[in-house]
Design a protein around this motif. Structure first.
Motif, mmCIF file in Angstrom:
data_model
loop_
_atom_site.group_PDB
_atom_site.id
_atom_site.type_symbol
_atom_site.label_atom_id
_atom_site.label_comp_id
_atom_site.label_asym_id
_atom_site.label_seq_id
_atom_site.Cartn_x
_atom_site.Cartn_y
_atom_site.Cartn_z
ATOM 1 N N THR A 196 15.705 27.653 2.569
ATOM 2 C CA THR A 196 14.363 27.152 2.857
ATOM 3 C C THR A 196 13.350 28.286 2.719
ATOM 4 O OG1 THR A 196 15.266 25.551 4.422
ATOM 5 C CG2 THR A 196 12.922 26.023 4.583
ATOM 6 N N LEU A 226 10.559 30.427 3.763
ATOM 7 C CA LEU A 226 9.934 30.761 5.042
ATOM 8 C C LEU A 226 8.573 31.426 4.873
ATOM 9 C CD1 LEU A 226 13.042 32.226 6.929
ATOM 10 C CD2 LEU A 226 12.200 29.864 6.929
ATOM 11 N N LYS A 227 8.393 32.139 3.777
ATOM 12 C CA LYS A 227 7.136 32.858 3.541
ATOM 13 C C LYS A 227 6.958 33.055 2.044
ATOM 14 C CE LYS A 227 4.708 37.157 4.754
ATOM 15 N NZ LYS A 227 4.801 38.452 5.478
ATOM 16 N N GLY A 245 15.115 31.458 4.015
ATOM 17 C CA GLY A 245 16.041 31.334 5.113
ATOM 18 C C GLY A 245 17.387 30.850 4.609
ATOM 19 N N HIS A 281 7.507 26.153 -2.466
ATOM 20 C CA HIS A 281 6.583 25.644 -1.451
ATOM 21 C C HIS A 281 7.095 25.968 -0.055
ATOM 22 C CE1 HIS A 281 4.466 23.470 -4.611
ATOM 23 N NE2 HIS A 281 5.652 23.060 -5.056
ATOM 24 N N LEU A 282 6.190 26.421 0.773
ATOM 25 C CA LEU A 282 6.521 26.818 2.139
ATOM 26 C C LEU A 282 7.193 25.667 2.890
ATOM 27 C CD1 LEU A 282 6.106 29.363 3.903
ATOM 28 C CD2 LEU A 282 4.033 28.266 4.797
ATOM 29 N N GLY A 283 8.307 25.978 3.521
ATOM 30 C CA GLY A 283 9.024 24.981 4.297
ATOM 31 C C GLY A 283 9.925 24.065 3.498
ATOM 32 N N GLN A 284 9.935 24.241 2.181
ATOM 33 C CA GLN A 284 10.735 23.391 1.309
ATOM 34 C C GLN A 284 11.978 24.140 0.817
ATOM 35 O OE1 GLN A 284 9.958 20.067 0.649
ATOM 36 N NE2 GLN A 284 8.466 20.512 2.266
#
Length: 200
Positions: free
Chosen positions: A8, A10-11, A20, A39-42
């Motif tokens: 994922t 994270l930044k 992550g 993309h952040l969080g994806q």
């Protein structure tokens, strides 16, 4: 060797991503294009190369295996490290790198920050054959074979080698002036044109 990462995002930085993976945030250095493609969080997946130094472990990530292949191969040239290899991919696509090397296009290679004329010549001389067929390259992008045994080519090659250029350097220049030969230019004109190419 860490060959790839799936996790994922994270930044996202200008030229880096933190992913992550299994509860660990992995800092991955990338080109700006790769950084903006996630993309952040994806979830994301990157091909990666781990560069090991005495005082550091640095992870580099790529959107495709072709980019990773170029990154690793150009570092076989003396004086080219991971930062310069990444800068090359930030400016040129893998196919553009392959075509520039195959055609001896120094002007394109010197658009990369940190690569001057001498460095570009060294890249062409050492990598022209190694990067002749990258993964995912299309047939349309493959340079057509150049005639190797035409009389003019042998004469100009001999003259250039006699003037102190290497056969490989001469071949690069001859490839560039070949269209003039097809138009009927004489040997002396072709020699002058080749010398101009080598002097750039």
């Amino acid at each position: 060797m860490i060959a790839s990462l799936s996790g994922t995002v994270l930044k996202v930085g200008l030229d880096s991503i933190v992913m992550g993976v299994g509860g660990v945030g992995m800092l991955v250095h990338t080109t700006p294009a790769t950084a903006t493609s996630v993309h952040l969080g994806q979830p994301a997946e990157l091909a990666t190369t781990l560069v090991v130094r005495e005082d550091s472990l640095t992870l580099y990530g790529f959107a495709t295996e072709a980019e990773k292949h170029v990154f690793e191969t150009v570092q076989t040239v003396s004086g080219v490290g991971p930062r310069l290899a990444l800068a090359l991919l930030a400016v040129l696509s893998p196919d553009a790198v392959r075509l520039a090397l195959g055609s001896g296009d120094l002007a394109t290679l010197t658009k990369v920050p940190g690569i001057g004329k001498k460095g570009a010549e060294r890249l062409v001389l050492e990598l022209r054959d190694k990067l002749g067929a990258l993964p995912g390259a299309t047939d349309a992008a493959v340079p057509q074979p150049k005639p190797q045994h035409e009389q003019w080519r042998e004469q100009v090659l001999e003259a250039l080698v006699g003037l102190g250029w290497t056969a490989r350097q001469a071949d690069v220049a001859l490839d560039k002036v070949a269209p003039r030969a097809a138009e009927g230019a004489g040997v002396s004109a072709l020699l002058r044109a080749a010398l101009q190419e080598l002097g750039r």
